[in-house]
Every structure is written in structure tokens, then in C-alpha cells.
Design a protein around this motif. Structure first.
Motif, PDB file in Angstrom:
ATOM      1  N   UNK A 125       0.835  -1.202   0.000  1.00  0.00           N
ATOM      2  CA  UNK A 125       0.000   0.000   0.000  1.00  0.00           C
ATOM      3  C   UNK A 125       0.867   1.249   0.000  1.00  0.00           C
ATOM      4  N   UNK A 126       1.924   1.230   0.805  1.00  0.00           N
ATOM      5  CA  UNK A 126       2.815   2.390   0.882  1.00  0.00           C
ATOM      6  C   UNK A 126       3.509   2.651  -0.447  1.00  0.00           C
ATOM      7  N   UNK A 127       3.907   1.588  -1.129  1.00  0.00           N
ATOM      8  CA  UNK A 127       4.699   1.730  -2.353  1.00  0.00           C
ATOM      9  C   UNK A 127       3.871   1.644  -3.637  1.00  0.00           C
ATOM     10  N   UNK A 128       2.533   1.500  -3.490  1.00  0.00           N
ATOM     11  CA  UNK A 128       1.685   1.210  -4.657  1.00  0.00           C
ATOM     12  C   UNK A 128       2.297   0.045  -5.429  1.00  0.00           C
ATOM     13  N   UNK A 129       2.541  -1.019  -4.694  1.00  0.00           N
ATOM     14  CA  UNK A 129       3.361  -2.108  -5.201  1.00  0.00           C
ATOM     15  C   UNK A 129       2.629  -3.198  -5.940  1.00  0.00           C
ATOM     16  N   UNK A 130       3.327  -4.305  -6.109  1.00  0.00           N
ATOM     17  CA  UNK A 130       2.912  -5.372  -7.018  1.00  0.00           C
ATOM     18  C   UNK A 130       2.996  -6.710  -6.290  1.00  0.00           C
ATOM     19  N   UNK A 131       1.925  -7.480  -6.353  1.00  0.00           N
ATOM     20  CA  UNK A 131       1.886  -8.818  -5.777  1.00  0.00           C
ATOM     21  C   UNK A 131       1.832  -9.844  -6.909  1.00  0.00           C
ATOM     22  N   UNK A 132       2.748 -10.805  -6.870  1.00  0.00           N
ATOM     23  CA  UNK A 132       2.741 -11.923  -7.818  1.00  0.00           C
ATOM     24  C   UNK A 132       2.346 -13.194  -7.081  1.00  0.00           C
ATOM     25  N   UNK A 133       1.650 -14.082  -7.770  1.00  0.00           N
ATOM     26  CA  UNK A 133       1.308 -15.389  -7.226  1.00  0.00           C
ATOM     27  C   UNK A 133       1.613 -16.454  -8.269  1.00  0.00           C
ATOM     28  N   UNK A 134       2.131 -17.592  -7.827  1.00  0.00           N
ATOM     29  CA  UNK A 134       2.357 -18.703  -8.750  1.00  0.00           C
ATOM     30  C   UNK A 134       1.080 -19.529  -8.876  1.00  0.00           C
ATOM     31  N   UNK A 173      -1.788  -6.893  -9.070  1.00  0.00           N
ATOM     32  CA  UNK A 173      -1.650  -8.301  -8.706  1.00  0.00           C
ATOM     33  C   UNK A 173      -1.648  -9.135  -9.981  1.00  0.00           C
ATOM     34  N   UNK A 174      -0.661 -10.012 -10.104  1.00  0.00           N
ATOM     35  CA  UNK A 174      -0.500 -10.840 -11.303  1.00  0.00           C
ATOM     36  C   UNK A 174      -0.325 -12.304 -10.924  1.00  0.00           C
ATOM     37  N   UNK A 175      -0.953 -13.193 -11.700  1.00  0.00           N
ATOM     38  CA  UNK A 175      -0.717 -14.628 -11.575  1.00  0.00           C
ATOM     39  C   UNK A 175       0.254 -15.052 -12.671  1.00  0.00           C
ATOM     40  N   UNK A 176       1.285 -15.786 -12.292  1.00  0.00           N
ATOM     41  CA  UNK A 176       2.190 -16.402 -13.259  1.00  0.00           C
ATOM     42  C   UNK A 176       1.827 -17.890 -13.290  1.00  0.00           C
ATOM     43  N   UNK A 177       1.268 -18.349 -14.401  1.00  0.00           N
ATOM     44  CA  UNK A 177       0.653 -19.676 -14.461  1.00  0.00           C
ATOM     45  C   UNK A 177       1.347 -20.556 -15.499  1.00  0.00           C
ATOM     46  N   UNK A 178       2.315 -21.365 -15.075  1.00  0.00           N
ATOM     47  CA  UNK A 178       3.004 -22.247 -16.025  1.00  0.00           C
ATOM     48  C   UNK A 178       2.370 -23.630 -16.105  1.00  0.00           C
ATOM     49  N   UNK A 179       2.619 -24.287 -17.238  1.00  0.00           N
ATOM     50  CA  UNK A 179       2.396 -25.714 -17.331  1.00  0.00           C
ATOM     51  C   UNK A 179       3.556 -26.427 -16.662  1.00  0.00           C
ATOM     52  N   UNK A 180       3.897 -27.601 -17.119  1.00  0.00           N
ATOM     53  CA  UNK A 180       4.934 -28.394 -16.464  1.00  0.00           C
ATOM     54  C   UNK A 180       6.293 -27.710 -16.542  1.00  0.00           C
ATOM     55  N   UNK A 181       6.934 -27.580 -15.370  1.00  0.00           N
ATOM     56  CA  UNK A 181       8.233 -26.921 -15.268  1.00  0.00           C
ATOM     57  C   UNK A 181       9.248 -27.910 -14.704  1.00  0.00           C
ATOM     58  N   UNK A 182      10.435 -27.900 -15.233  1.00  0.00           N
ATOM     59  CA  UNK A 182      11.498 -28.809 -14.805  1.00  0.00           C
ATOM     60  C   UNK A 182      12.112 -28.310 -13.492  1.00  0.00           C
ATOM     61  N   UNK A 214      -1.755  -3.374 -15.633  1.00  0.00           N
ATOM     62  CA  UNK A 214      -1.735  -4.511 -14.718  1.00  0.00           C
ATOM     63  C   UNK A 214      -1.888  -5.793 -15.535  1.00  0.00           C
ATOM     64  N   UNK A 215      -0.799  -6.515 -15.677  1.00  0.00           N
ATOM     65  CA  UNK A 215      -0.838  -7.804 -16.373  1.00  0.00           C
ATOM     66  C   UNK A 215      -1.341  -8.827 -15.365  1.00  0.00           C
ATOM     67  N   UNK A 216      -2.621  -9.127 -15.395  1.00  0.00           N
ATOM     68  CA  UNK A 216      -3.219  -9.928 -14.330  1.00  0.00           C
ATOM     69  C   UNK A 216      -2.894 -11.410 -14.435  1.00  0.00           C
ATOM     70  N   UNK A 217      -2.554 -11.883 -15.628  1.00  0.00           N
ATOM     71  CA  UNK A 217      -2.194 -13.298 -15.745  1.00  0.00           C
ATOM     72  C   UNK A 217      -1.254 -13.520 -16.914  1.00  0.00           C
ATOM     73  N   UNK A 218      -0.203 -14.313 -16.684  1.00  0.00           N
ATOM     74  CA  UNK A 218       0.630 -14.821 -17.750  1.00  0.00           C
ATOM     75  C   UNK A 218       0.543 -16.332 -17.701  1.00  0.00           C
ATOM     76  N   UNK A 219       0.051 -16.924 -18.779  1.00  0.00           N
ATOM     77  CA  UNK A 219      -0.192 -18.359 -18.876  1.00  0.00           C
ATOM     78  C   UNK A 219       0.796 -18.902 -19.908  1.00  0.00           C
ATOM     79  N   UNK A 220       1.809 -19.662 -19.462  1.00  0.00           N
ATOM     80  CA  UNK A 220       2.807 -20.159 -20.389  1.00  0.00           C
ATOM     81  C   UNK A 220       2.860 -21.683 -20.326  1.00  0.00           C
ATOM     82  N   UNK A 221       2.966 -22.278 -21.510  1.00  0.00           N
ATOM     83  CA  UNK A 221       2.966 -23.729 -21.641  1.00  0.00           C
ATOM     84  C   UNK A 221       4.198 -24.189 -22.409  1.00  0.00           C
TER      85      UNK A 221
END
Length: 224
Positions: A125-134, A173-182, A214-221
Motif C-alpha cells: 500500500x505504501x509503495x503502490x506495489x505489485x503482488x505476484x502469485x504462482x 496483482x499478477x498470476x504467473x501460471x506455467x504448465x509443467x516446469x522442470x 496490470x498484467x493480471x495473468x501470464x499463462x505459459x505452456x
């Protein structure tokens, strides 16, 4: 331009470790949170003045809160947090699933993510910041009986709700949503699948997008 500061859970291996490296390379300070103190110390030493080891268990709200506060005191502020810590299940499906294992997973994949959000929010809130979630591809499709997949559906739904909440103070707030990761998530190596660095680049792309977007979701496969 002064460096911003990013708090990362699950920072000792896989996506968290790769994101920490990518963030430092792109001009960030990083707070490294995980249970593996030795690995965190090695990473912090590698990053020099730009990394801070913060050993702790993501399922403990008090520990996460103290870690974020320590990070803010050390670097002056926290502009971003990455709720990345998570785990899967050995026994797949509902009928064959292990309720005790479900509870452990929910404590990390859901409650741990809530703790990161709650602990970081005053600073964001103080920094007008960014939350990422896997998130995960498993949170974007139905998989027969998958309790793990359901935990990731929670991440996607909650992230959208948090994005609306953070919009009120100019945060993102952004979700980073990958498929299978090594990663060590799997027992066997998956060299033909996504690599942690692929997901890390997506995370940094979201973080460094213009504040108006606000890039709310990145879906990478994986291509294979």
C-alpha cells in the motif's frame, strides 16, 4: 534510479530461485524466504548487497510477517512480493488421495499464499506495489479428481479478487501460471518442458511493465 525490493517465498529452488536471479539482474533487491537456510545463505552471498536471506516456514503467518518487515527495514521499502511457495501431492485424485497430505498442501498452497498477501499488503500500500502469485495450468482446466489442481483454482480466483482490491490504491496483482516446469517439484528431470528461467522471465516482465498496465495473468505452456 534506486533499486526496488522484492520478497519471494519458496526462494531456495526452482521458480523462486530463478526469479531471484532474474530480479537481481534487472535491478532489484531480493528478500529470499524458504526453509532451506543453507541454500538461502548461498544465494544471498552470490547476490552480495542485493540479497537478504530470510529463513522461515511459509505456513507460519507470524514468521512471514516478521520476514517482510525485516526486509523493509533492511532495504527501506518493499515494492513487490511473490507468493511462490507451493507443493504437490504424492497420491493423486480424490478416491486414492491422502487427507493428511491434502491438509499439508492446503496449508502451503492456500494458507501460505494468504499469509504472504496479508504480510506484504501494508508495505505494498505504501509503495503502490505489485503482488505476484504462482498459479498453474492445473488451475485453468479440470483434471480428474485433482485436489492439487483445485488449490491452484483458488490461487487464480483469489488473485483476481486481490487485483480489484489493490486497484483502489494503485497497486497490481499478477498470476504467473506455467504448465509443467522442470523443477524439484517432480521426482524425474523434465528437460523438454519449461525451465524455471522461462517462468522467471515472465515474472520479471509483469513486474517491470508500465505502472499503468496490470498484467493480471501470464499463462505459459511448454511447446512439447
Amino acid at each position: 534510479m534506486p533499486r526496488k525490493t522484492l520478497f519471494i517465498t519458496g526462494a531456495s529452488t526452482g521458480i523462486g530461485e530463478a526469479t531471484a536471479r532474474a530480479a537481481v539482474e534487472n535491478g532489484w533487491h531480493v528478500g529470499l524466504f524458504a526453509r532451506s537456510e543453507d541454500k538461502l545463505n548461498a544465494l544471498s552471498e552470490e547476490f552480495g548487497q542485493h540479497g537478504l536471506a530470510l529463513p522461515g516456514d511459509a505456513t507460519d503467518f507470524k514468521t512471514q510477517t516478521e520476514a517482510v518487515n525485516t526486509l523493509a527495514e533492511h532495504f527501506g521499502s518493499v515494492e513487490a512480493a511473490f507468493a511462490n511457495a507451493g507443493r504437490g501431492l504424492d497420491a493423486a485424485g480424490t478416491d486414492e488421495g491422502d487427507p493428511e497430505e491434502w491438509q499439508q498442501m492446503i496449508q502451503l498452497n492456500i494458507m501460505g499464499l494468504l499469509w504472504t498477501t496479508k504480510a506484504a499488503m501494508p508495505h505494498l500500500k505504501k509503495s503502490k506495489g505489485h503482488l505476484l502469485m504462482t498459479g498453474s495450468a492445473a488451475g485453468r482446466r479440470h483434471i480428474k479428481g485433482s485436489v492439487y489442481g483445485a488449490s491452484k483454482w483458488f490461487v487464480h480466483g483469489y488473485a483476481g479478487n486481490v487485483a480489484e482490491e489493490m486497484r483502489e490504491f494503485g497497486g497490481r496483482c499478477s498470476v504467473i501460471a506455467p504448465g509443467m516446469v522442470n523443477t524439484p517439484f517432480f521426482d524425474d528431470s523434465k528437460p523438454e518442458k519449461l525451465q524455471p528461467e522461462d517462468v522467471a522471465r515472465a515474472a520479471v516482465f509483469a513486474l517491470q511493465s508500465d505502472p499503468r498496465a496490470n498484467i493480471q495473468e501470464i499463462f505459459l505452456m511448454p511447446t512439447q
